[in-house]
Scaffold this active site. Structure first.
Site, short mmCIF file in Angstrom:
data_model
loop_
_atom_site.label_atom_id
_atom_site.label_comp_id
_atom_site.label_asym_id
_atom_site.label_seq_id
_atom_site.Cartn_x
_atom_site.Cartn_y
_atom_site.Cartn_z
N ARG A 1 -3.08 4.90 -1.84
CA ARG A 1 -2.99 3.54 -1.50
C ARG A 1 -2.98 2.48 -2.63
NH1 ARG A 1 -5.56 0.06 2.73
NH2 ARG A 1 -6.64 -1.83 1.72
N GLU B 1 1.57 -4.99 11.19
CA GLU B 1 1.14 -3.57 11.15
C GLU B 1 2.17 -2.80 12.08
OE1 GLU B 1 -1.14 -2.47 9.34
OE2 GLU B 1 -2.36 -3.96 8.64
N GLU C 1 1.81 3.50 3.11
CA GLU C 1 2.43 3.16 4.32
C GLU C 1 4.14 3.29 4.18
OE1 GLU C 1 0.46 -0.68 4.40
OE2 GLU C 1 -1.52 0.34 4.54
N HIS D 1 3.05 -3.63 6.67
CA HIS D 1 2.08 -2.77 6.56
C HIS D 1 2.17 -1.77 7.71
CE1 HIS D 1 -1.03 -4.74 3.59
NE2 HIS D 1 -0.13 -5.94 4.07
N HIS E 1 0.74 -1.27 0.12
CA HIS E 1 -0.06 0.11 0.02
C HIS E 1 0.92 1.24 0.02
CE1 HIS E 1 -3.55 -2.69 1.77
NE2 HIS E 1 -3.48 -2.47 0.74
#
Length: 417
Positions: A234, A378, A179, A304, A176
């Site tokens: 994104r 994440e 990020e 991510h 993405h």
């Protein structure tokens, strides 16, 4: 006499000015019940809400804490609606443009030298891949696994000795575009692996016995766009048939229950899955590469941001994977190890119950292919800066994450056949 504009000037006048986000806000709302969740879904239909957590309105549910971006124009009416319905919210970011500019809070050490404490654009990352191969020819090699829609190269760096038959781990960053902390980690990982081989006991043991395949930027076109035109971009940059909306969410484009969420059908949605599984050149390049190295790849790790979680399958079902206990054990120890450096707290668990249900993810696809240890990090933070983590947090984030990745790699070395 005709007046002729210099070519350079024509080019600049035709160039699109980058999107600005002056006065835009990011709100965090704690939803108490189903009624409040439905109010948010209704607001999303009549307003341009960019969902940051979860990543789409259809994931919004009771008792969830949600983050979304709203334009300056719509923020007053949105806040009024939340107040009228006695909904608990806070403003995470008061002026998005200001936060975007504040991200670059680290001075460049030595001009011209690659900095691991700063965010690097695509050109710098390409130059860095060449430098790493040149500097560590016995340890690092560069493989072009394909090209993007806009014909940019997709480079995987192979770290380790030349033997193809050894166990390997595939890692990717930047699926993405917005990020940015994710590609920063992949660069840090390669740098640390090459630099500490022969000095750090664990890294030396790992690289003596296994290979790492690292894709520093998965979504190259989107990443470039997030630097040059729209910081909050994104998706990738592919054109969609019968729609003016650009881009596919590459992490909904894998052949893992690809068709199970009808809400991913809209080309204008941030989570658009694409016309068919692996329709995107980037996805296809990665899946082809992993399939052709399947004998050796024992783990898949994707990075991510944000929310400080370590996730594993499944995303498309609440059913637990057969080796759930094993995955949960690895995730628990990894997050414990990560927290030893700066006391950063992560939670862990299956995607569907820990974050929200997703279809077509790279993680589930790799798991179903037969790679039984697949994880998604994440990275920082939990919502102060969100996607706009300042550069001053790059090194701490990378250092703590590296501890967790090294633990996973040690586990793979010892416990997989």
């Amino acid at each position: 006499m005709r007046f002729i504009l210099p070519v350079g000037l024509i080019a600049t006048t035709l160039a699109i000015a980058p999107v600005r986000f002056d006065g835009e806000k990011v709100l965090r709302v704690k939803l108490q019940d189903e009624k409040q969740a439905n109010i948010i879904k209704d607001l999303a239909q009549t307003n341009q809400l960019d969902f940051w957590y979860p990543d789409a309105a259809h994931h919004v549910a009771a008792n969830m804490t949600i983050d979304f971006r709203v334009s300056e124009k719509e923020s007053q009416s949105i806040q009024s609606s939340l107040d009228q319905n006695k909904m608990h919210y806070e403003i995470l970011i008061h002026d998005l443009q200001e936060e975007i500019e504040k991200q670059f809070d680290v001075k460049e050490d030595i001009p011209g030298r690659h900095s691991y404490a700063k965010y690097n654009n695509w050109d710098k990352i390409v130059a860095w891949t060449e430098k790493m191969v040149h500097k560590h020819p016995e340890m690092v090699s560069r493989i072009k696994i394909g090209t993007t829609v806009e014909d940019n190269p997709l480079y995987v760096l192979k770290i380790g000795k030349r033997d193809e038959r050894r166990k390997a781990i595939f890692m990717d960053c930047g699926i993405h575009a917005r990020e940015w902390i994710s590609p920063a980690f992949c660069q840090w990982f390669v740098y640390q692996a090459a630099k500490t081989y022969g000095k750090n006991k664990i890294m030396t043991k790992l690289l003596d016995r296994m290979n790492f395949y690292v894709l520093p930027v998965f979504n190259v076109d989107g990443y470039i766009w997030s630097w040059t035109q729209n910081r909050m971009w994104r998706k990738n940059r592919s054109k969609n048939q019968n729609s003016n909306c650009i881009g596919t969410d590459l992490n909904r484009n894998f052949n893992a229950s690809w068709n199970s969420f009808p809400n991913t059908k809209d080309p204008c949605a941030e989570t658009y899955r694409g016309p068919e599984p692996e329709s995107e050149k980037e996805t296809k390049a990665v899946t082809d590469f992993i399939r052709s190295h399947l004998k050796s790849i024992k783990a898949y790790i994707t990075f991510h941001s944000y929310s400080q979680m370590l996730l594993f399958p499944y995303g498309y079902t609440s059913k637990l994977p057969p080796n759930y206990k094993d995955l949960a054990k690895v995730a628990k120890i990894s997050t414990d190890v990560l927290s030893t450096r700066y006391e950063t707290r992560y939670i862990y668990g299956p995607i569907a119950s820990t974050i929200y249900p997703t279809s077509g993810s790279s993680l589930d696809w790799a798991y179903n292919l037969g790679i039984k240890h697949t994880f998604a990090f994440e990275l920082r933070d939990k919502g102060k800066f969100c996607f706009l983590l300042p550069e001053s947090q790059i090194k701490p984030t990378c250092k703590e994450t590296l501890l967790a990745v090294k633990f996973i790699a040690k586990y793979i070395l010892k416990h997989t056949s």
